[in-house]
Design an enzyme around this catalytic site. Structure first.
Site, PDB file in Angstrom:
ATOM      1  N   HIS A 137      42.630  28.795  26.638  1.00 14.15           N
ATOM      2  CA  HIS A 137      41.973  30.456  25.929  1.00 14.15           C
ATOM      3  C   HIS A 137      42.286  29.822  24.198  1.00 14.15           C
ATOM      4  O   HIS A 137      43.065  29.212  23.993  1.00 14.15           O
ATOM      5  CB  HIS A 137      43.459  30.998  25.973  1.00 14.15           C
ATOM      6  CG  HIS A 137      42.833  32.691  25.958  1.00 14.15           C
ATOM      7  ND1 HIS A 137      42.843  33.283  24.779  1.00 14.15           N
ATOM      8  CD2 HIS A 137      42.656  33.409  26.749  1.00 14.15           C
ATOM      9  CE1 HIS A 137      42.166  34.558  24.512  1.00 14.15           C
ATOM     10  NE2 HIS A 137      41.992  34.766  25.584  1.00 14.15           N
ATOM     11  N   ASP A 214      51.742  28.684  27.668  1.00 14.90           N
ATOM     12  CA  ASP A 214      51.081  29.770  27.218  1.00 14.90           C
ATOM     13  C   ASP A 214      50.617  30.386  29.009  1.00 14.90           C
ATOM     14  O   ASP A 214      50.125  29.924  29.586  1.00 14.90           O
ATOM     15  CB  ASP A 214      49.837  29.632  27.035  1.00 14.90           C
ATOM     16  CG  ASP A 214      48.338  30.132  26.831  1.00 14.90           C
ATOM     17  OD1 ASP A 214      49.006  31.162  27.766  1.00 14.90           O
ATOM     18  OD2 ASP A 214      47.512  30.533  26.348  1.00 14.90           O
ATOM     19  N   GLN A 217      48.629  33.579  31.911  1.00 15.95           N
ATOM     20  CA  GLN A 217      48.689  34.195  33.399  1.00 15.95           C
ATOM     21  C   GLN A 217      49.074  33.737  34.264  1.00 15.95           C
ATOM     22  O   GLN A 217      49.283  34.113  35.698  1.00 15.95           O
ATOM     23  CB  GLN A 217      46.971  33.113  33.438  1.00 15.95           C
ATOM     24  CG  GLN A 217      46.248  33.974  33.077  1.00 15.95           C
ATOM     25  CD  GLN A 217      45.422  35.408  32.970  1.00 15.95           C
ATOM     26  OE1 GLN A 217      45.659  35.580  33.785  1.00 15.95           O
ATOM     27  NE2 GLN A 217      44.880  35.794  32.034  1.00 15.95           N
ATOM     28  N   LYS A 240      48.892  41.935  30.717  1.00 15.92           N
ATOM     29  CA  LYS A 240      48.343  41.730  31.929  1.00 15.92           C
ATOM     30  C   LYS A 240      49.421  41.049  33.304  1.00 15.92           C
ATOM     31  O   LYS A 240      49.470  41.180  34.579  1.00 15.92           O
ATOM     32  CB  LYS A 240      48.715  40.051  31.878  1.00 15.92           C
ATOM     33  CG  LYS A 240      47.990  40.356  31.011  1.00 15.92           C
ATOM     34  CD  LYS A 240      46.916  38.421  30.475  1.00 15.92           C
ATOM     35  CE  LYS A 240      46.268  38.129  29.231  1.00 15.92           C
ATOM     36  NZ  LYS A 240      45.187  38.286  29.158  1.00 15.92           N
ATOM     37  N   CYS A 378      36.904  34.279  26.283  1.00  7.67           N
ATOM     38  CA  CYS A 378      38.124  33.246  25.145  1.00  7.67           C
ATOM     39  C   CYS A 378      38.409  31.942  25.401  1.00  7.67           C
ATOM     40  O   CYS A 378      39.410  31.154  24.836  1.00  7.67           O
ATOM     41  CB  CYS A 378      39.367  33.965  25.057  1.00  7.67           C
ATOM     42  SG  CYS A 378      38.218  35.628  24.432  1.00  7.67           S
TER      43      CYS A 378
HETATM   44  N1  PMP Z   1      46.241  32.776  26.779  1.00  6.82           N
HETATM   45  C1  PMP Z   1      45.739  33.455  28.444  1.00  6.82           C
HETATM   46  C2  PMP Z   1      45.459  32.230  29.215  1.00  6.82           C
HETATM   47  C3  PMP Z   1      44.977  34.347  28.686  1.00  6.82           C
HETATM   48  O1  PMP Z   1      44.673  34.310  29.446  1.00  6.82           O
HETATM   49  C4  PMP Z   1      44.992  35.019  27.547  1.00  6.82           C
HETATM   50  C5  PMP Z   1      44.700  36.827  27.179  1.00  6.82           C
HETATM   51  N2  PMP Z   1      43.335  36.769  28.335  1.00  6.82           N
HETATM   52  C6  PMP Z   1      45.929  34.940  26.257  1.00  6.82           C
HETATM   53  C7  PMP Z   1      46.144  34.270  25.737  1.00  6.82           C
HETATM   54  C8  PMP Z   1      45.289  36.229  25.088  1.00  6.82           C
HETATM   55  O2  PMP Z   1      46.851  36.936  25.464  1.00  6.82           O
HETATM   56  P1  PMP Z   1      46.611  37.986  24.375  1.00  6.82           P
HETATM   57  O3  PMP Z   1      45.179  39.009  24.138  1.00  6.82           O
HETATM   58  O4  PMP Z   1      47.618  39.195  25.303  1.00  6.82           O
HETATM   59  O5  PMP Z   1      47.974  38.459  23.420  1.00  6.82           O
END
Ligand code: PMP
Length: 420
Positions: A137, A214, A217, A240, A378
């Site tokens: 991401h 990270d 998910q 999430k 993203c």
């Molecule tokens: N890493 C991953 C794998 C994600 O799916 C996301 C959210 N789509 C993020 C980071 C970022 O999370 P947040 O916007 O809650 O900081």
């Protein structure tokens, strides 16, 4: 299903997974969209909130809200107790060795930036390497690029195969004596791929590198166990995980957090301040400058209670069933391509359809009341690797049903008829 991380001991799963019963906990699921019952499949971006979370936050605001940590009055003490209880609940949910290993952040993004902004300057020098994967991401790319601009570090990238499997052999080849940090997604948000994190961590540690995962998910789809993993840093977001927005977690092993300098400066994180010199609190408070997200921490505590009461394994099993069913139904649709068929994956289904853009898929599905994400998720480097500008993504959560998968498949047939 995630085989690599074990749900915390004492997980008191419900005897049977009653999805219709659970759906009643989520008020929003009873609404309609475009005259159709809402089918919410955008859980990868953010999950809906059960009444238990909403009520815990309301109870805070209506019953005992005050700022935390500094007051002697009753409300401040009650708020502080509930806030720190939230930390204990999170620590137990992820099986951290201590609540002091749980740093509250605004989300995964801030948690990763915290590591880049503290571990980076403290432990990395020009030419040192950080290893990412092509599935990251942007939240786990940009902080390292900013650090590269600042320190001259080198970013190396692990590829995937065409099915979306993490290339472990290539990873082994990238590890070396300049590797200071391996920063990888635990589960890909766009493909659902589960990275073999035990092996990743073992190999990283064998060259003296630290590992940041990270888990944005992974937290909602899998049991995550910090002590079993032996990971150094782990980041995830409350929103999430059926919890509130504006709150996330950086787990850090105690001995590593203790060596890190502060991230931001301000109230709450200091021991003593003079104009000449200031000293800082021990972790986790050292990294929590300013008034924290009080009701959100309490809401996150309620969310982990909620998920734990259902049972992480029961949720996984339910979602795996939905993924298998959806994969079967969508595979039958001519011109539809599923991106990401890794050997180990969770309930995230990314797809494109011949002759139409992902946004068109999203728009037609919305007409049927179905919420999916359409875009690059993203993860633009991953889209480049897949050779597509965007995908549509259905991410199943604990409250989704087989009937909703049927609705998704029927709506995809409509897309095909419209654009095909
Ligand atoms: N890493 C991953 C794998 C994600 O799916 C996301 C959210 N789509 C993020 C980071 C970022 O999370 P947040 O916007 O809650 O900081």
């Amino acid at each position: 299903m995630l085989k690599t991380a074990i749900a915390p001991a004492g997980d008191n799963s419900m005897a049977a997974f009653d999805v219709e019963r659970l759906r009643e906990d989520f008020p929003i699921l009873s609404r309609t969209v475009n005259g159709k019952p809402l089918v919410y499949l955008d859980n990868g971006a953010s999950a809906q909130k059960p009444r238990q979370v909403i009520e815990a936050m309301t109870a805070c605001y209506e019953g005992y809200y005050s700022n935390v940590h500094r007051g002697v009055h009753t409300l401040s003490q009650e708020s502080t107790e509930a806030f720190e209880k939230g930390r204990e609940k999170v620590a137990s949910f992820i099986n951290a060795a201590s609540p002091d290993e749980v740093v509250f952040t605004r989300g995964t993004t801030e948690a990763i930036n915290l590591v880049a902004g503290t571990f980076g300057p403290a432990f990395m020098r020009e030419g040192d390497e950080v290893i990412l994967s092509v599935m990251e991401h942007h939240s786990n790319i940009i902080p390292w690029q900013l650090l590269r601009d600042r320190l001259g570090i080198v970013i190396k990238v692990v590829p995937i195969d065409d099915a979306g499997n993490f290339d472990l052999e290539a990873y082994k080849g990238l590890l070396g004596e300049r590797t200071k940090l391996v920063a990888l997604t635990h589960i890909s948000n766009a493909l659902g791929t589960i990275v073999p994190v035990e092996e990743v961590i073992r190999l990283a540690h064998s060259v003296g590198a630290k590992v940041l995962l990270d888990g944005a998910q992974a937290a909602p789809h899998a049991g995550i166990d910090m002590q079993a993993l032996g990971v150094d840093f782990y980041a995830f977001s409350g929103h999430k995980l059926y919890g509130p927005t504006g709150i996330g977690v950086l787990y850090g092993r105690q001995e590593i957090l203790a060596e890190l300098p502060p991230y931001q400066g301000g109230g709450e994180m200091i021991s003593r301040v003079t104009f000449e010199k200031s000293t800082y609190k021990a972790p986790p408070h050292r990294f929590e400058a300013g008034t924290p997200a009080i009701a959100e921490v309490i809401g996150l505590g309620a969310a982990v209670d909620y998920v734990s009461a259902i049972g992480v394994e029961a949720i996984q099993a339910h979602e795996d069933g939905l993924l298998a069913y959806a994969t079967e139904l969508l595979s039958d649709i001519e011109g539809l391509t599923i991106h990401g068929q890794a050997r180990e994956k969770v309930s995230i289904l990314s797809f494109t359809m011949a002759g139409c853009h992902a946004h068109d898929i999203g728009t037609v599905l919305d007409q049927s009341g179905i919420a999916v994400r359409a875009g690059h998720h993203c993860a633009q480097p991953l889209m480049d690797r897949l050779g597509v500008p965007a995908t549509a993504r259905a991410a199943f959560g604990l409250y989704n049903t087989r009937a909703e998968v049927d609705a998704l498949a029927a709506a995809c047939h409509k897309v095909k008829d419209f654009f095909g």
